[in-house]
Write a protein that holds these residues in place. Structure first.
Motif, PDB file in Angstrom:
ATOM      1  N   ASP A 112      45.682  49.764  35.220  1.00  0.00           N
ATOM      2  CA  ASP A 112      44.896  49.247  36.094  1.00  0.00           C
ATOM      3  C   ASP A 112      45.463  48.185  36.821  1.00  0.00           C
ATOM      4  O   ASP A 112      44.797  47.451  37.855  1.00  0.00           O
ATOM      5  CB  ASP A 112      43.709  48.325  35.214  1.00  0.00           C
ATOM      6  CG  ASP A 112      42.724  49.371  34.586  1.00  0.00           C
ATOM      7  OD1 ASP A 112      42.449  50.616  35.194  1.00  0.00           O
ATOM      8  OD2 ASP A 112      42.514  48.961  33.456  1.00  0.00           O
ATOM      9  N   SER A 168      47.625  47.603  39.502  1.00  0.00           N
ATOM     10  CA  SER A 168      47.556  47.622  41.021  1.00  0.00           C
ATOM     11  C   SER A 168      46.284  47.130  41.425  1.00  0.00           C
ATOM     12  O   SER A 168      45.788  46.658  42.379  1.00  0.00           O
ATOM     13  CB  SER A 168      48.279  48.739  41.735  1.00  0.00           C
ATOM     14  OG  SER A 168      47.657  49.923  41.147  1.00  0.00           O
ATOM     15  N   ALA A 169      45.152  48.019  40.835  1.00  0.00           N
ATOM     16  CA  ALA A 169      43.834  47.871  41.449  1.00  0.00           C
ATOM     17  C   ALA A 169      43.243  46.512  41.070  1.00  0.00           C
ATOM     18  O   ALA A 169      42.604  45.981  41.801  1.00  0.00           O
ATOM     19  CB  ALA A 169      42.761  49.103  40.690  1.00  0.00           C
ATOM     20  N   LEU A 192      42.015  43.860  43.812  1.00  0.00           N
ATOM     21  CA  LEU A 192      40.707  43.451  43.688  1.00  0.00           C
ATOM     22  C   LEU A 192      40.715  41.831  43.649  1.00  0.00           C
ATOM     23  O   LEU A 192      40.013  41.113  44.339  1.00  0.00           O
ATOM     24  CB  LEU A 192      40.010  43.821  42.292  1.00  0.00           C
ATOM     25  CG  LEU A 192      38.665  43.152  41.904  1.00  0.00           C
ATOM     26  CD1 LEU A 192      37.505  43.710  43.093  1.00  0.00           C
ATOM     27  CD2 LEU A 192      38.079  43.556  40.489  1.00  0.00           C
ATOM     28  N   GLU A 218      33.542  49.352  35.318  1.00  0.00           N
ATOM     29  CA  GLU A 218      33.395  50.311  36.433  1.00  0.00           C
ATOM     30  C   GLU A 218      32.105  50.454  36.462  1.00  0.00           C
ATOM     31  O   GLU A 218      31.122  50.161  35.967  1.00  0.00           O
ATOM     32  CB  GLU A 218      33.905  51.493  35.854  1.00  0.00           C
ATOM     33  CG  GLU A 218      35.404  51.480  35.155  1.00  0.00           C
ATOM     34  CD  GLU A 218      36.157  52.493  34.495  1.00  0.00           C
ATOM     35  OE1 GLU A 218      35.269  53.361  34.150  1.00  0.00           O
ATOM     36  OE2 GLU A 218      37.277  52.569  34.317  1.00  0.00           O
ATOM     37  N   ASN A 245      31.823  55.672  40.090  1.00  0.00           N
ATOM     38  CA  ASN A 245      33.344  55.631  40.648  1.00  0.00           C
ATOM     39  C   ASN A 245      34.190  55.324  39.297  1.00  0.00           C
ATOM     40  O   ASN A 245      34.905  54.441  39.197  1.00  0.00           O
ATOM     41  CB  ASN A 245      33.523  54.705  41.675  1.00  0.00           C
ATOM     42  CG  ASN A 245      34.828  54.809  42.316  1.00  0.00           C
ATOM     43  OD1 ASN A 245      35.656  55.642  41.936  1.00  0.00           O
ATOM     44  ND2 ASN A 245      35.245  54.043  43.298  1.00  0.00           N
ATOM     45  N   GLY A 291      36.764  55.242  36.400  1.00  0.00           N
ATOM     46  CA  GLY A 291      38.243  54.901  36.358  1.00  0.00           C
ATOM     47  C   GLY A 291      38.661  53.912  37.537  1.00  0.00           C
ATOM     48  O   GLY A 291      39.858  53.476  37.583  1.00  0.00           O
ATOM     49  N   HIS A 292      37.644  53.356  38.201  1.00  0.00           N
ATOM     50  CA  HIS A 292      38.068  52.510  39.418  1.00  0.00           C
ATOM     51  C   HIS A 292      37.591  50.975  38.875  1.00  0.00           C
ATOM     52  O   HIS A 292      36.414  50.808  39.220  1.00  0.00           O
ATOM     53  CB  HIS A 292      37.690  52.969  40.616  1.00  0.00           C
ATOM     54  CG  HIS A 292      38.092  51.879  41.766  1.00  0.00           C
ATOM     55  ND1 HIS A 292      39.022  51.867  42.383  1.00  0.00           N
ATOM     56  CD2 HIS A 292      37.232  50.948  42.524  1.00  0.00           C
ATOM     57  CE1 HIS A 292      39.287  50.970  43.230  1.00  0.00           C
ATOM     58  NE2 HIS A 292      37.875  50.508  43.445  1.00  0.00           N
ATOM     59  N   PRO A 293      38.279  50.112  38.655  1.00  0.00           N
ATOM     60  CA  PRO A 293      37.649  48.842  38.192  1.00  0.00           C
ATOM     61  C   PRO A 293      37.088  48.267  39.492  1.00  0.00           C
ATOM     62  O   PRO A 293      37.486  48.080  40.674  1.00  0.00           O
ATOM     63  CB  PRO A 293      38.939  47.956  38.102  1.00  0.00           C
ATOM     64  CG  PRO A 293      39.984  48.964  37.521  1.00  0.00           C
ATOM     65  CD  PRO A 293      39.767  50.092  38.349  1.00  0.00           C
ATOM     66  N   VAL A 294      35.749  47.589  39.237  1.00  0.00           N
ATOM     67  CA  VAL A 294      35.194  47.008  40.277  1.00  0.00           C
ATOM     68  C   VAL A 294      35.105  45.534  39.860  1.00  0.00           C
ATOM     69  O   VAL A 294      34.372  44.500  40.497  1.00  0.00           O
ATOM     70  CB  VAL A 294      33.824  47.659  40.660  1.00  0.00           C
ATOM     71  CG1 VAL A 294      33.828  48.988  41.211  1.00  0.00           C
ATOM     72  CG2 VAL A 294      32.865  47.569  39.436  1.00  0.00           C
ATOM     73  N   ASP A 314      33.956  43.015  42.845  1.00  0.00           N
ATOM     74  CA  ASP A 314      34.216  43.601  44.049  1.00  0.00           C
ATOM     75  C   ASP A 314      32.920  43.287  44.970  1.00  0.00           C
ATOM     76  O   ASP A 314      31.950  43.638  44.428  1.00  0.00           O
ATOM     77  CB  ASP A 314      34.477  45.109  44.096  1.00  0.00           C
ATOM     78  CG  ASP A 314      34.520  45.758  45.463  1.00  0.00           C
ATOM     79  OD1 ASP A 314      34.184  45.180  46.446  1.00  0.00           O
ATOM     80  OD2 ASP A 314      35.366  46.798  45.372  1.00  0.00           O
TER      81      ASP A 314
END
Length: 184
Positions: free
Chosen positions: A28, A30-31, A35, A71, A75, A77-80, A106
């Motif tokens: 996680d 880089s995401a 963010l 999440e 979506n 698998g994509h951290p928000v 986000d």
């Protein structure tokens, strides 16, 4: 390999479309760095604005294990959102206290309960670890965050007037806390 389980914020299953909270993974990083950079604002940040190349998000003293990630179902698998939860002071006399030292959501999913889900999962983790208190610091002018924390039971425990100087103004540093476990 065991299946990763979301962190329960309550005894009830999440509502359809509700954010899911899980422990952070090394993948996680880089995401979460992106963010963190995208949500930077003097409304809540006291550090300089991050500039590319973005610094490492995880550090030895606050790796993936110190973070909860949110999440949204559409979506996976994509951290928000994320919340950083660490020991307050690394001393045996303070081992019963955890501190929130970062929370970001986000802007595209604000208003969907992501921050609230992260806070509730942090409280659940504190209880599971046997912690008695959860603390945080919030800038005095960050009214939306202060309202959220108060709605989740946090109380103002102290104010450091004019502690920060941001955008040409002195800003209070507000100390808040919550008792998460009262059993002896």
């Amino acid at each position: 390999m065991p299946t990763e389980q979301p962190i329960a914020a309550s005894a009830h299953p999440p509502a359809p479309g509700a954010p899911l909270v899980r422990p952070a993974r090394a993948g996680d990083e880089s995401a979460l760095a992106a963010l963190d950079a995208a949500t930077w604002s003097t409304l809540h940040a006291i550090t300089p604005r991050p500039v590319p190349p973005l610094p490492s998000f995880f550090r030895p003293e606050r790796g993936p294990e110190a973070h909860l990630v949110a999440e949204v179902p559409e979506n996976p698998g994509h951290p928000v959102g994320y919340l950083r939860l660490v020991p307050s002071i690394p001393l045996p006399a303070n081992a019963h206290v955890r501190a929130i030292q970062g929370l970001a959501v986000d802007p595209a999913v604000r208003g969907r309960g992501v921050a609230r889900a992260l806070l509730r999962a942090a409280v659940a983790r504190c209880r599971a670890e046997g912690a008695r208190r959860l603390t945080l610091r919030v800038l005095g002018h960050n009214t939306p965050a202060r309202r959220l924390y108060e709605s989740e039971g946090f109380a103002v425990e102290g104010v450091l007037p004019g502690e920060m100087y941001l955008d040409g103004a002195y800003v209070d540093d507000v100390l808040m806390g919550l008792v998460v476990h009262t059993e002896e």
